[in-house]
Each structure stands twice: as structure tokens, then as C-alpha cells.
Design a protein around this motif. Structure first.
Motif, PDB file in Angstrom:
ATOM      1  N   THR A  40       0.843  -1.189   0.000  1.00  0.00           N
ATOM      2  CA  THR A  40       0.000   0.000   0.000  1.00  0.00           C
ATOM      3  C   THR A  40       0.876   1.236   0.000  1.00  0.00           C
ATOM      4  OG1 THR A  40      -1.699  -1.123   1.280  1.00  0.00           O
ATOM      5  CG2 THR A  40      -1.758   1.263   1.235  1.00  0.00           C
ATOM      6  N   MET A  41       0.729   2.078  -1.010  1.00  0.00           N
ATOM      7  CA  MET A  41       1.541   3.281  -1.101  1.00  0.00           C
ATOM      8  C   MET A  41       0.747   4.486  -0.621  1.00  0.00           C
ATOM      9  SD  MET A  41       3.685   2.674  -4.582  1.00  0.00           S
ATOM     10  CE  MET A  41       2.256   2.306  -5.585  1.00  0.00           C
ATOM     11  N   ALA A  42       1.269   5.183   0.347  1.00  0.00           N
ATOM     12  CA  ALA A  42       0.603   6.347   0.912  1.00  0.00           C
ATOM     13  C   ALA A  42       1.549   7.531   0.863  1.00  0.00           C
ATOM     14  CB  ALA A  42       0.171   6.060   2.343  1.00  0.00           C
ATOM     15  N   ALA A  43       2.114   7.785  -0.286  1.00  0.00           N
ATOM     16  CA  ALA A  43       3.204   8.746  -0.385  1.00  0.00           C
ATOM     17  C   ALA A  43       2.797  10.114  -0.900  1.00  0.00           C
ATOM     18  CB  ALA A  43       4.293   8.181  -1.311  1.00  0.00           C
ATOM     19  N   GLY A  44       1.553  10.293  -1.316  1.00  0.00           N
ATOM     20  CA  GLY A  44       1.170  11.543  -1.956  1.00  0.00           C
ATOM     21  C   GLY A  44       1.045  12.718  -1.001  1.00  0.00           C
ATOM     22  N   ARG A  45       0.932  13.913  -1.606  1.00  0.00           N
ATOM     23  CA  ARG A  45       0.920  15.141  -0.814  1.00  0.00           C
ATOM     24  C   ARG A  45      -0.467  15.634  -0.450  1.00  0.00           C
ATOM     25  NH1 ARG A  45       4.614  18.586  -4.726  1.00  0.00           N
ATOM     26  NH2 ARG A  45       3.499  17.272  -6.206  1.00  0.00           N
ATOM     27  N   ALA A  46      -1.519  15.081  -1.069  1.00  0.00           N
ATOM     28  CA  ALA A  46      -2.899  15.474  -0.760  1.00  0.00           C
ATOM     29  C   ALA A  46      -3.100  16.963  -0.937  1.00  0.00           C
ATOM     30  CB  ALA A  46      -3.276  15.039   0.667  1.00  0.00           C
ATOM     31  N   ASN A  47      -2.636  17.512  -2.058  1.00  0.00           N
ATOM     32  CA  ASN A  47      -2.696  18.954  -2.279  1.00  0.00           C
ATOM     33  C   ASN A  47      -4.111  19.504  -2.257  1.00  0.00           C
ATOM     34  OD1 ASN A  47       0.064  19.176  -2.519  1.00  0.00           O
ATOM     35  ND2 ASN A  47       0.068  18.887  -4.730  1.00  0.00           N
ATOM     36  N   ARG A  48      -5.048  18.794  -2.866  1.00  0.00           N
ATOM     37  CA  ARG A  48      -6.410  19.301  -2.935  1.00  0.00           C
ATOM     38  C   ARG A  48      -7.105  19.293  -1.588  1.00  0.00           C
ATOM     39  NH1 ARG A  48      -9.028  16.137  -7.899  1.00  0.00           N
ATOM     40  NH2 ARG A  48      -7.375  14.632  -7.425  1.00  0.00           N
ATOM     41  N   MET A  49      -6.691  18.407  -0.686  1.00  0.00           N
ATOM     42  CA  MET A  49      -7.303  18.326   0.627  1.00  0.00           C
ATOM     43  C   MET A  49      -6.700  19.347   1.574  1.00  0.00           C
ATOM     44  SD  MET A  49      -9.664  16.766   2.283  1.00  0.00           S
ATOM     45  CE  MET A  49      -9.983  15.266   1.360  1.00  0.00           C
ATOM     46  N   GLY A  50      -5.429  19.700   1.378  1.00  0.00           N
ATOM     47  CA  GLY A  50      -4.781  20.676   2.236  1.00  0.00           C
ATOM     48  C   GLY A  50      -4.256  20.102   3.537  1.00  0.00           C
ATOM     49  N   ILE A  80       2.261  -4.135   1.700  1.00  0.00           N
ATOM     50  CA  ILE A  80       3.384  -3.211   1.851  1.00  0.00           C
ATOM     51  C   ILE A  80       2.867  -1.797   1.660  1.00  0.00           C
ATOM     52  CG2 ILE A  80       5.653  -2.508   1.009  1.00  0.00           C
ATOM     53  CD1 ILE A  80       5.947  -5.335  -0.142  1.00  0.00           C
ATOM     54  N   VAL A  81       3.114  -0.931   2.624  1.00  0.00           N
ATOM     55  CA  VAL A  81       2.658   0.453   2.554  1.00  0.00           C
ATOM     56  C   VAL A  81       3.833   1.356   2.192  1.00  0.00           C
ATOM     57  CG1 VAL A  81       1.536   2.331   3.791  1.00  0.00           C
ATOM     58  CG2 VAL A  81       0.935  -0.048   4.314  1.00  0.00           C
ATOM     59  N   ILE A  82       3.704   2.090   1.094  1.00  0.00           N
ATOM     60  CA  ILE A  82       4.758   2.997   0.647  1.00  0.00           C
ATOM     61  C   ILE A  82       4.423   4.408   1.111  1.00  0.00           C
ATOM     62  CG2 ILE A  82       5.984   3.942  -1.340  1.00  0.00           C
ATOM     63  CD1 ILE A  82       5.431   1.358  -2.796  1.00  0.00           C
ATOM     64  N   LEU A  83       5.311   4.981   1.887  1.00  0.00           N
ATOM     65  CA  LEU A  83       5.078   6.287   2.510  1.00  0.00           C
ATOM     66  C   LEU A  83       5.974   7.359   1.911  1.00  0.00           C
ATOM     67  CD1 LEU A  83       4.964   5.109   6.230  1.00  0.00           C
ATOM     68  CD2 LEU A  83       3.013   5.568   4.731  1.00  0.00           C
ATOM     69  N   GLY A  84       5.500   8.598   1.992  1.00  0.00           N
ATOM     70  CA  GLY A  84       6.294   9.735   1.547  1.00  0.00           C
ATOM     71  C   GLY A  84       5.920  10.942   2.387  1.00  0.00           C
ATOM     72  N   SER A  85       4.997  11.759   1.877  1.00  0.00           N
ATOM     73  CA  SER A  85       4.520  12.915   2.622  1.00  0.00           C
ATOM     74  C   SER A  85       3.797  12.474   3.896  1.00  0.00           C
ATOM     75  CB  SER A  85       3.565  13.718   1.722  1.00  0.00           C
ATOM     76  OG  SER A  85       3.118  14.876   2.361  1.00  0.00           O
ATOM     77  N   TYR A  86       3.964  13.254   4.985  1.00  0.00           N
ATOM     78  CA  TYR A  86       3.321  12.976   6.275  1.00  0.00           C
ATOM     79  C   TYR A  86       3.761  11.632   6.868  1.00  0.00           C
ATOM     80  CZ  TYR A  86       0.186  16.591   4.437  1.00  0.00           C
ATOM     81  OH  TYR A  86      -0.333  17.729   3.886  1.00  0.00           O
ATOM     82  N   ARG A  87       4.919  11.166   6.460  1.00  0.00           N
ATOM     83  CA  ARG A  87       5.383   9.844   6.889  1.00  0.00           C
ATOM     84  C   ARG A  87       5.409   9.685   8.410  1.00  0.00           C
ATOM     85  NH1 ARG A  87      11.650   8.053   6.537  1.00  0.00           N
ATOM     86  NH2 ARG A  87      11.480   5.866   7.166  1.00  0.00           N
ATOM     87  N   SER A  88       6.021  10.644   9.106  1.00  0.00           N
ATOM     88  CA  SER A  88       6.171  10.509  10.560  1.00  0.00           C
ATOM     89  C   SER A  88       4.827  10.436  11.262  1.00  0.00           C
ATOM     90  CB  SER A  88       6.986  11.688  11.115  1.00  0.00           C
ATOM     91  OG  SER A  88       8.294  11.675  10.595  1.00  0.00           O
ATOM     92  N   GLU A  89       3.912  11.297  10.853  1.00  0.00           N
ATOM     93  CA  GLU A  89       2.595  11.318  11.491  1.00  0.00           C
ATOM     94  C   GLU A  89       1.821  10.030  11.192  1.00  0.00           C
ATOM     95  OE1 GLU A  89      -1.280  14.320  11.892  1.00  0.00           O
ATOM     96  OE2 GLU A  89       0.351  14.766  10.492  1.00  0.00           O
ATOM     97  N   ILE A  90       1.918   9.551   9.969  1.00  0.00           N
ATOM     98  CA  ILE A  90       1.237   8.312   9.599  1.00  0.00           C
ATOM     99  C   ILE A  90       1.770   7.142  10.413  1.00  0.00           C
ATOM    100  CG2 ILE A  90       0.948   6.632   7.736  1.00  0.00           C
ATOM    101  CD1 ILE A  90       0.789   9.004   5.798  1.00  0.00           C
ATOM    102  N   LEU A  91       3.092   7.065  10.569  1.00  0.00           N
ATOM    103  CA  LEU A  91       3.684   5.971  11.327  1.00  0.00           C
ATOM    104  C   LEU A  91       3.210   5.972  12.782  1.00  0.00           C
ATOM    105  CD1 LEU A  91       7.354   6.044   9.977  1.00  0.00           C
ATOM    106  CD2 LEU A  91       5.661   4.228   9.633  1.00  0.00           C
ATOM    107  N   LYS A  92       2.932   7.163  13.318  1.00  0.00           N
ATOM    108  CA  LYS A  92       2.492   7.263  14.701  1.00  0.00           C
ATOM    109  C   LYS A  92       1.032   6.859  14.881  1.00  0.00           C
ATOM    110  CE  LYS A  92       5.633  11.087  15.892  1.00  0.00           C
ATOM    111  NZ  LYS A  92       5.696  12.532  16.252  1.00  0.00           N
ATOM    112  N   ARG A  93       0.206   7.109  13.871  1.00  0.00           N
ATOM    113  CA  ARG A  93      -1.237   6.994  14.071  1.00  0.00           C
ATOM    114  C   ARG A  93      -1.899   5.791  13.389  1.00  0.00           C
ATOM    115  NH1 ARG A  93      -4.153  12.516  12.973  1.00  0.00           N
ATOM    116  NH2 ARG A  93      -5.837  11.249  13.826  1.00  0.00           N
ATOM    117  N   ILE A  94      -1.193   5.134  12.482  1.00  0.00           N
ATOM    118  CA  ILE A  94      -1.775   3.997  11.770  1.00  0.00           C
ATOM    119  C   ILE A  94      -1.268   2.684  12.361  1.00  0.00           C
ATOM    120  CG2 ILE A  94      -1.832   2.764   9.563  1.00  0.00           C
ATOM    121  CD1 ILE A  94      -3.610   5.207   9.586  1.00  0.00           C
ATOM    122  N   ALA A  95      -2.186   1.744  12.566  1.00  0.00           N
ATOM    123  CA  ALA A  95      -1.817   0.396  13.013  1.00  0.00           C
ATOM    124  C   ALA A  95      -1.587  -0.461  11.769  1.00  0.00           C
ATOM    125  CB  ALA A  95      -2.932  -0.189  13.871  1.00  0.00           C
ATOM    126  N   PHE A  96      -0.324  -0.674  11.426  1.00  0.00           N
ATOM    127  CA  PHE A  96      -0.009  -1.395  10.195  1.00  0.00           C
ATOM    128  C   PHE A  96      -0.174  -2.908  10.342  1.00  0.00           C
ATOM    129  CE2 PHE A  96       2.190   2.640   9.779  1.00  0.00           C
ATOM    130  CZ  PHE A  96       1.853   3.003   8.484  1.00  0.00           C
TER     131      PHE A  96
END
Length: 222
Positions: A40-50, A80-96
């Protein structure tokens, strides 16, 4: 047979082109199926969401958590989760849970970099399923339908459809990896499927494959 999935969050696939006579719908994430499990890739910046839409609440659960849980509950063998933007926060809050994580340092260059990150983690005999990280309503039964078709017919690729509209997740056979490695910029895997024979359009009769959360309005209406 085992299957590998790669999902990407906050990325936009083609929105203004068509293939196989059906319109392509905009998507924010993508997933790949392979013979070993799921990525699972979660690397995007979510520009439209802000903000980090992966971490927004959706019916009592974070969006990315919904995607990962749906995948883990399916017949996939590995996630497999691929991370990029918001990586640190995602690692703290998601139960992988059983899911692995990879970091894509080139995420700002577009979704093709996450595609490459995932492919480079796959073996030569593994196919891949792109599961979108902003599609929390794609349930395990939809994923299993695609897996079943892959096992029974071994098509070059599988694109789920609903009312003749193509959606996600898309399954890619490992024989296409060399072409995927030539992608650049904000381009997704469906780019290489145009005009190819052996692509299966699978009618899943479920609107969830067309529903993503890209804007505040999408989120409020979810």
C-alpha cells in the motif's frame, strides 16, 4: 497463488483520457497485486485536501486504516505500505499490523516514483494490484473478486468497472514491470495498458471502485 498489492495515497491518475472505449475516472491512490502479498503506497501530498487525508476520520476509522484493514482481511498474502509525505505522522497513528512499510524519498516527483518503489520491492514472478489509499470503501469482497479472476484466467491486467466506468484497484501482470519502470512524473500504471490485448475489464457492480476522497466535499459526503 499469492498476490501482492501496492496502494498509493494522495495521487491523481489520468482524468482527461479514455481507454478501451470507457472514461477513466480520477483517482487519488493506486494498488498493485503481486504473487506474494500486498503493498500500500501512501506517499502523496494530498494537495487538494490541504492536509494528510490518509489520517482523516471516515465512519469512525482513519481513511488509510480502512484501506489497510480491507486489504489485510482479503485473500492477499502480503501488504506493503509505501510512505512519503506525512510519513512521521502516519507511522504514529496507523496500526499497520502485518503490513510492511517502505519510504519513497522521491514522492514529490509524482506517482510514478511510488510505482518504481513498489516494483523494485517485487520479485520477477509477482504480479501487482494497485489499491488506492483514498478509497476506504473498496471492501475485501471486491479485492477477492479481482484475485479470483487473476487466478482463473491470468490476464495481462485487470481493471474493475461499474456501469462501464473503469475504477480501481488495477491488477498488473509482472510481465509489464519493464514498461512500468519507464514511467515518469505523475503517471500511473494504466498509462501502459492502452491498446494492449489481454486486459480484462471486470464488472464488479459496485460503485466503491469509483469513489475516492480527494476534496473536503468528498470527505464530508463520505
Amino acid at each position: 497463488m499469492r498476490i501482492l498489492i501496492i496502494a498509493a495515497l494522495g495521487l491523481v491518475l489520468l482524468t482527461d483520457e479514455t481507454a478501451f472505449g470507457n472514461p477513466m475516472t480520477p483517482t487519488g491512490l493506486f494498488v498493485w497485486f503481486g504473487l506474494l502479498g500486498m503493498t500500500t503506497m501512501a506517499a502523496g501530498r494530498a494537495n487538494r485536501m490541504g492536509q494528510a487525508k490518509q489520517l482523516l476520520d471516515c465512519r469512525g476509522k482513519l481513511i488509510l486504516q480502512c484501506v489497510i484493514d480491507n486489504a489485510l482481511q482479503s485473500d492477499l498474502d502480503k501488504v506493503i505500505v509505501i510512505l512519503g509525505s506525512y510519513r512521521s505522522e502516519i507511522l504514529k497513528r496507523i496500526a499497520f499490523k502485518e503490513a510492511e512499510t517502505l519510504y519513497n524519498p522521491e514522492y514529490e516527483s509524482g506517482q510514478s516514483s511510488s510505482v518504481l518503489c513498489g516494483i523494485n520491492h517485487c520479485k520477477a514472478d509477482e504480479s501487482a494490484l494497485f489499491l488506492l489509499g483514498d478509497q476506504p470503501f473498496v471492501a475485501q469482497d471486491i479485492i477477492n473478486l479481482i484475485i479470483k479472476k487473476h487466478k482463473s484466467q491470468k490476464p495481462l491486467a485487470i481493471i474493475p468497472t461499474c456501469e462501464r466506468i473503469m475504477g480501481n484497484p488495477v491488477l498488473i501482470n509482472s510481465s509489464l514491470y519493464a514498461e512500468l519502470k519507464n514511467l515518469e512524473g505523475d503517471i500511473g500504471p494504466r498509462k501502459i495498458l492502452r491498446n494492449k490485448s489481454g486486459v480484462c475489464l471486470l464488472d464488479v457492480k459496485n460503485q466503491s471502485i469509483l469513489q475516492d476522497i480527494d476534496t473536503p466535499e468528498d470527505w464530508q459526503n463520505s
